[in-house]
Scaffold this motif. Structure first.
Motif, PDB file in Angstrom:
ATOM      1  N   HIS A   1      -2.226  64.158  -6.171  1.00 54.23           N
ATOM      2  CA  HIS A   1      -1.853  63.207  -5.118  1.00 54.23           C
ATOM      3  C   HIS A   1      -0.433  62.757  -5.415  1.00 54.23           C
ATOM      4  CE1 HIS A   1      -3.304  60.330  -1.884  1.00 54.23           C
ATOM      5  NE2 HIS A   1      -2.069  59.923  -2.140  1.00 54.23           N
ATOM      6  N   SER A   2       0.509  63.580  -4.986  1.00 56.71           N
ATOM      7  CA  SER A   2       1.923  63.347  -5.283  1.00 56.71           C
ATOM      8  C   SER A   2       2.694  63.057  -4.003  1.00 56.71           C
ATOM      9  CB  SER A   2       2.543  64.585  -5.953  1.00 56.71           C
ATOM     10  OG  SER A   2       1.864  64.948  -7.131  1.00 56.71           O
ATOM     11  N   HIS A   3       3.620  62.111  -4.114  1.00 51.89           N
ATOM     12  CA  HIS A   3       4.610  61.842  -3.073  1.00 51.89           C
ATOM     13  C   HIS A   3       5.970  61.906  -3.771  1.00 51.89           C
ATOM     14  CE1 HIS A   3       1.392  60.496  -0.408  1.00 51.89           C
ATOM     15  NE2 HIS A   3       0.987  59.658  -1.354  1.00 51.89           N
ATOM     16  N   LEU A   4       6.646  63.012  -3.671  1.00 47.64           N
ATOM     17  CA  LEU A   4       7.846  63.225  -4.469  1.00 47.64           C
ATOM     18  C   LEU A   4       8.913  62.173  -4.219  1.00 47.64           C
ATOM     19  CD1 LEU A   4       8.321  67.107  -4.272  1.00 47.64           C
ATOM     20  CD2 LEU A   4       7.281  65.758  -6.109  1.00 47.64           C
ATOM     21  N   GLY A   5       9.046  61.730  -2.975  1.00 48.69           N
ATOM     22  CA  GLY A   5      10.150  60.849  -2.634  1.00 48.69           C
ATOM     23  C   GLY A   5       9.798  59.383  -2.497  1.00 48.69           C
ATOM     24  N   ASP A   6       8.595  59.001  -2.881  1.00 48.13           N
ATOM     25  CA  ASP A   6       8.154  57.629  -2.665  1.00 48.13           C
ATOM     26  C   ASP A   6       8.486  56.740  -3.859  1.00 48.13           C
ATOM     27  OD1 ASP A   6       6.933  55.574  -1.228  1.00 48.13           O
ATOM     28  OD2 ASP A   6       5.046  55.871  -2.294  1.00 48.13           O
ATOM     29  N   LEU A   7       8.567  55.445  -3.616  1.00 50.90           N
ATOM     30  CA  LEU A   7       8.746  54.452  -4.668  1.00 50.90           C
ATOM     31  C   LEU A   7       7.914  53.221  -4.330  1.00 50.90           C
ATOM     32  CD1 LEU A   7      12.628  54.520  -5.183  1.00 50.90           C
ATOM     33  CD2 LEU A   7      10.909  55.388  -6.788  1.00 50.90           C
ATOM     34  N   LEU A   8       7.094  52.798  -5.257  1.00 51.53           N
ATOM     35  CA  LEU A   8       6.401  51.520  -5.147  1.00 51.53           C
ATOM     36  C   LEU A   8       6.167  50.994  -6.555  1.00 51.53           C
ATOM     37  CD1 LEU A   8       5.070  49.478  -3.184  1.00 51.53           C
ATOM     38  CD2 LEU A   8       2.908  50.529  -3.804  1.00 51.53           C
ATOM     39  N   PRO A   9       6.880  49.953  -6.940  1.00 48.42           N
ATOM     40  CA  PRO A   9       7.786  49.136  -6.131  1.00 48.42           C
ATOM     41  C   PRO A   9       9.120  49.843  -5.896  1.00 48.42           C
ATOM     42  CG  PRO A   9       7.835  48.414  -8.400  1.00 48.42           C
ATOM     43  CD  PRO A   9       6.764  49.471  -8.332  1.00 48.42           C
ATOM     44  N   ASP A  10       9.936  49.229  -5.064  1.00 54.76           N
ATOM     45  CA  ASP A  10      11.266  49.736  -4.755  1.00 54.76           C
ATOM     46  C   ASP A  10      12.261  48.599  -4.970  1.00 54.76           C
ATOM     47  OD1 ASP A  10      13.488  51.045  -3.773  1.00 54.76           O
ATOM     48  OD2 ASP A  10      12.889  50.918  -1.668  1.00 54.76           O
ATOM     49  N   PRO A  11      12.511  48.213  -6.232  1.00 50.66           N
ATOM     50  CA  PRO A  11      13.288  46.999  -6.513  1.00 50.66           C
ATOM     51  C   PRO A  11      14.732  47.049  -6.025  1.00 50.66           C
ATOM     52  CG  PRO A  11      12.958  48.281  -8.511  1.00 50.66           C
ATOM     53  CD  PRO A  11      12.073  48.882  -7.472  1.00 50.66           C
ATOM     54  N   LYS A  12      15.280  48.240  -5.885  1.00 49.14           N
ATOM     55  CA  LYS A  12      16.666  48.359  -5.422  1.00 49.14           C
ATOM     56  C   LYS A  12      16.766  48.555  -3.911  1.00 49.14           C
ATOM     57  CE  LYS A  12      18.309  50.316  -9.791  1.00 49.14           C
ATOM     58  NZ  LYS A  12      19.027  51.436 -10.444  1.00 49.14           N
ATOM     59  N   GLY A  13      15.622  48.579  -3.229  1.00 44.62           N
ATOM     60  CA  GLY A  13      15.640  48.779  -1.786  1.00 44.62           C
ATOM     61  C   GLY A  13      16.164  50.141  -1.388  1.00 44.62           C
ATOM     62  N   LEU A  14      15.885  51.155  -2.208  1.00 44.52           N
ATOM     63  CA  LEU A  14      16.445  52.482  -1.957  1.00 44.52           C
ATOM     64  C   LEU A  14      15.859  53.154  -0.723  1.00 44.52           C
ATOM     65  CD1 LEU A  14      16.518  53.775  -5.635  1.00 44.52           C
ATOM     66  CD2 LEU A  14      18.420  52.910  -4.299  1.00 44.52           C
ATOM     67  N   LEU A  15      14.654  52.782  -0.339  1.00 38.78           N
ATOM     68  CA  LEU A  15      14.012  53.436   0.799  1.00 38.78           C
ATOM     69  C   LEU A  15      14.428  52.855   2.142  1.00 38.78           C
ATOM     70  CD1 LEU A  15      10.357  53.987  -0.457  1.00 38.78           C
ATOM     71  CD2 LEU A  15      12.360  55.448  -0.732  1.00 38.78           C
ATOM     72  N   GLU A  16      15.252  51.826   2.111  1.00 39.90           N
ATOM     73  CA  GLU A  16      15.658  51.196   3.365  1.00 39.90           C
ATOM     74  C   GLU A  16      16.663  52.091   4.089  1.00 39.90           C
ATOM     75  OE1 GLU A  16      17.088  47.317   2.477  1.00 39.90           O
ATOM     76  OE2 GLU A  16      15.275  46.718   1.396  1.00 39.90           O
ATOM     77  N   ASP A  17      16.196  52.720   5.151  1.00 36.68           N
ATOM     78  CA  ASP A  17      17.065  53.591   5.955  1.00 36.68           C
ATOM     79  C   ASP A  17      17.778  54.627   5.093  1.00 36.68           C
ATOM     80  OD1 ASP A  17      16.449  52.162   8.348  1.00 36.68           O
ATOM     81  OD2 ASP A  17      17.839  50.599   7.710  1.00 36.68           O
ATOM     82  N   GLU A  18      17.048  55.215   4.189  1.00 38.36           N
ATOM     83  CA  GLU A  18      17.631  56.154   3.239  1.00 38.36           C
ATOM     84  C   GLU A  18      17.981  57.483   3.904  1.00 38.36           C
ATOM     85  OE1 GLU A  18      16.683  57.512  -1.285  1.00 38.36           O
ATOM     86  OE2 GLU A  18      15.019  57.583   0.138  1.00 38.36           O
ATOM     87  N   PRO A  19      19.191  58.002   3.703  1.00 34.64           N
ATOM     88  CA  PRO A  19      19.540  59.324   4.231  1.00 34.64           C
ATOM     89  C   PRO A  19      18.711  60.416   3.564  1.00 34.64           C
ATOM     90  CG  PRO A  19      21.508  58.099   3.584  1.00 34.64           C
ATOM     91  CD  PRO A  19      20.336  57.353   3.033  1.00 34.64           C
ATOM     92  N   LEU A  20      18.453  61.462   4.302  1.00 32.18           N
ATOM     93  CA  LEU A  20      17.641  62.556   3.783  1.00 32.18           C
ATOM     94  C   LEU A  20      18.193  63.165   2.497  1.00 32.18           C
ATOM     95  CD1 LEU A  20      15.297  64.555   4.005  1.00 32.18           C
ATOM     96  CD2 LEU A  20      16.692  65.894   5.605  1.00 32.18           C
TER      97      LEU A  20
END
Length: 467
Positions: free
Chosen positions: A121-140
C-alpha cells in the motif's frame, strides 16, 4: 482548496478506513488516454534503456535461508544465482560447484537470506504530515522527483517491489518504466495509477465516472495508461458502480483492490475482488466471507495506532538494539501521530487483524505513509507487535504479496527458478522481527544494489518531513 489537506474521512472504519493517500480539493478531470503528463516527464530518460547485462553466476555461500514458504530455515546453504534467477540451493554450502573465473562467491558467514520485501500500500508522492506545505498546488515535476526518491530509498531498505494504491497523474507508471528500462535503479513497481470512485467525488487525486458505464470507461482508460492494478474507493461508491468496475477490470485481466470497511468488503467479496485495503471494522461474518472468497487483506496498521501502541513499538525496537538517529525516531513518531487513534479504535483494529489471520485470510503488509524505507519496516514489525507470528509477518511481506498479484511463479520466496530478488540480514528476524533492520545486502533481479548515500545527499526526513 489546498492539496495538503488529507481527507480524514478516508482514514478508518467504513467512513474512515485507514490511510487513503487522497488529499482533499477540487475534482480533477481525467487525463486523456495516452497523453499523461507524467509519462512525458520521464519519456526521454526511459528511452535510454541499457542493453541486457551479461549473465553472471553469483554464489551466496555459507547462508541461512529463510525461504518464506513456512519451512524451517535452511542452514549452511549456498544460493546460486545465474543472471537474474536462482538456479540452485545447495546444502551443505561446500557442495556448491565453483562458479568459474567469471563468477563470484560471496561468503555470508551464516547471515540470513530472505526474499525481497514488498510494500503493498504505497503512495510514492504522498506526505502525511506535510509540515512544509509541499503538496499545496505542487507542480508535477516536483512530485515526480519526490516519488522517485521515495522509491529508490525503499529499494535500499530491502523493498524490492512496491504495489502502488494511488498516485497522481500516473507518476507510478512513469517510474515503473524508468526502473524497468534501467535508466534508474529502483524497485519493481506494480502501478495502480490514480484511484477510482463515483461521479461527484471531490478529491483532486481521484478519477471518477458517472454511473456503471462511466466507471467502466475510466477503468479501461486507467488500464490504457499502463496500470497493473485498479483501486476503488469502494466506501464512497454505490454497489452497482463498484461491481461494474470490478467486472470491467477483470474483463481486461487486471486485479482489483478495494478501499473500505465492513459493508464494502462484503460487496467486494461477492463480486470477486482480489484484495481489501484497511478493513479495520470487519465483522466476524465478513471475515468468514473474505476467507471463503480467497481475498487478501492489507490492513495498513501504521495509520491505526494509539499512543500506547506507538510507545510500545519504540520500546520494542530499542530493546532489540536498534537505536535510530534522532531525526528518524522523531520523524516516524510524527508520522504515526498524524493518524493517531483512540485506544478503543486501535485495539479493535488489532483484534480484526488477528481474527483475519486465524480465519486463514492471507495478510499483506503496506505502510500507506512515507517514507516507505522506514514506515514500511515499521509496518512489518507492527504485525508481530500486534500478535502475528514472525513467520506470518515475513510471509505477508513476501510470499503472500507475490501470490496476491499473481507473481508467485517468479517472486515471493527463495526457491529454484525464482527471480533473484533477495535481502541478506545479519540477524535472525524469526527471533526478533526488528532484525529486519540488520540489513547488509539487497539483490534485485540478480544484481547487488548500491545502498550507499552520496556525500552531501539530504535524507528524506530533512527534505520533506522536517519543519
Amino acid at each position: 482548496m489546498k492539496r495538503s489537506t488529507r481527507n480524514r474521512a478516508l482514514r478508518g472504519g467504513e467512513l474512515q478506513t485507514g490511510c487513503a493517500g487522497v488529499p482533499a480539493g477540487i475534482r480533477r478531470e481525467a487525463p486523456a488516454s495516452g497523453s499523461v503528463a507524467a509519462l512525458c516527464c520521464l519519456a526521454i530518460i526511459a528511452s535510454l534503456a541499457s542493453a541486457p547485462a551479461v549473465a553472471q553466476t553469483t554464489v551466496l555461500s555459507n547462508a541461512t535461508v529463510i525461504d518464506a514458504t513456512g519451512a524451517s530455515p535452511i542452514e549452511d546453504a549456498a544460493v546460486v544465482i545465474e543472471g537474474n534467477r536462482i538456479t540452485a540451493i545447495h546444502t551443505p554450502s561446500s557442495s556448491a560447484p565453483d562458479p568459474g573465473d567469471d563468477g563470484r562467491v560471496i561468503d555470508l558467514g551464516g547471515a540470513y537470506v530472505l526474499p525481497g520485501l514488498w510494500n503493498n500500500h504505497s503512495h510514492l508522492g504522498d506526505l502525511l504530515p506535510d509540515p512544509k506545505g509541499l503538496l499545496e498546488d505542487e507542480p508535477l515535476p516536483r512530485a515526480m522527483i519526490r516519488a522517485g526518491r521515495n522509491a529508490i530509498d525503499a529499494l535500499k531498505a530491502g523493498f524490492t517491489t512496491l504495489r502502488i494504491t494511488g498516485d497522481r497523474d500516473f507518476i507510478d507508471v512513469a517510474w515503473k518504466e524508468a526502473f524497468d528500462s534501467g535508466a534508474f535503479v529502483g524497485p519493481r513497481i506494480v502501478a495502480g495509477g490514480p484511484p477510482l470512485s463515483t461521479d461527484g467525488d471531490t478529491d483532486w487525486l481521484v478519477r471518477t465516472g458517472k454511473g456503471p458505464e462511466g466507471i467502466r470507461a475510466v477503468v479501461a482508460d486507467n488500464i490504457a495508461n499502463g496500470v497493473q492494478l485498479i483501486k476503488f474507493l469502494g466506501s464512497r461508491m454505490p454497489p452497482e458502480e463498484l461491481i461494474a468496475g470490478i467486472e470491467e477490470a477483470h474483463r481486461h485481466g487486471v486485479p482489483v483492490t478495494i478501499h473500505g470497511g465492513d459493508e464494502t468488503a462484503r460487496i467486494a467479496a461477492m463480486a470477486g475482488a482480489e484484495s481489501m485495503e484497511h478493513g479495520n471494522d470487519l465483522s466476524d461474518d465478513t471475515i468468514r466471507m473474505m476467507a471463503e472468497a480467497g481475498m487478501f487483506l492489507d490492513p495498513t496498521i501504521q495509520c491505526n495506532l494509539s499512543d500506547e501502541f506507538i510507545v510500545e513499538r519504540e520500546r520494542l525496537i530499542a530493546e532489540a538494539g536498534y537505536v535510530a538517529p534522532p531525526e528518524v525516531i522523531e520523524g516516524r513518531v510524527r508520522v504515526s501521530r498524524a493518524d493517531e487513534r483512540s485506544p478503543e479504535y486501535a485495539n479493535h483494529a488489532r483484534d480484526v487483524i488477528n481474527k483475519a489471520y486465524a480465519a486463514g485470510i492471507r495478510l499483506t503488509t503496506g505502510s500507506d505513509s512515507n517514507p516507505i524505507s522506514e514506515i514500511g519496516i515499521l509496518e512489518i514489525e507492527q504485525f508481530v507487535f500486534h500478535g502475528i507470528p514472525a513467520m506470518g509477518a515475513i510471509q505477508a511481506a513476501t510470499r503472500n504479496s507475490a501470490e496476491m498479484m499473481g507473481m508467485l511463479d517468479d517472486l515471493g520466496t527463495v526457491e529454484v527458478g525464482k527471480l533473484a530478488d533477495l535481502i541478506v540480514l545479519e540477524k535472525n528476524p524469526l527471533e526478533h522481527i526488528s532484525h529486519l533492520r540488520s540489513l547488509s545486502m539487497v539483490i534485485k533481479d540478480g544484481k547487488i544494489v548500491n545502498r550507499s548515500q552520496d556525500e552531501g545527499q539530504a535524507s528524506f526526513w530533512e527534505l520533506y518531513l522536517q519543519d
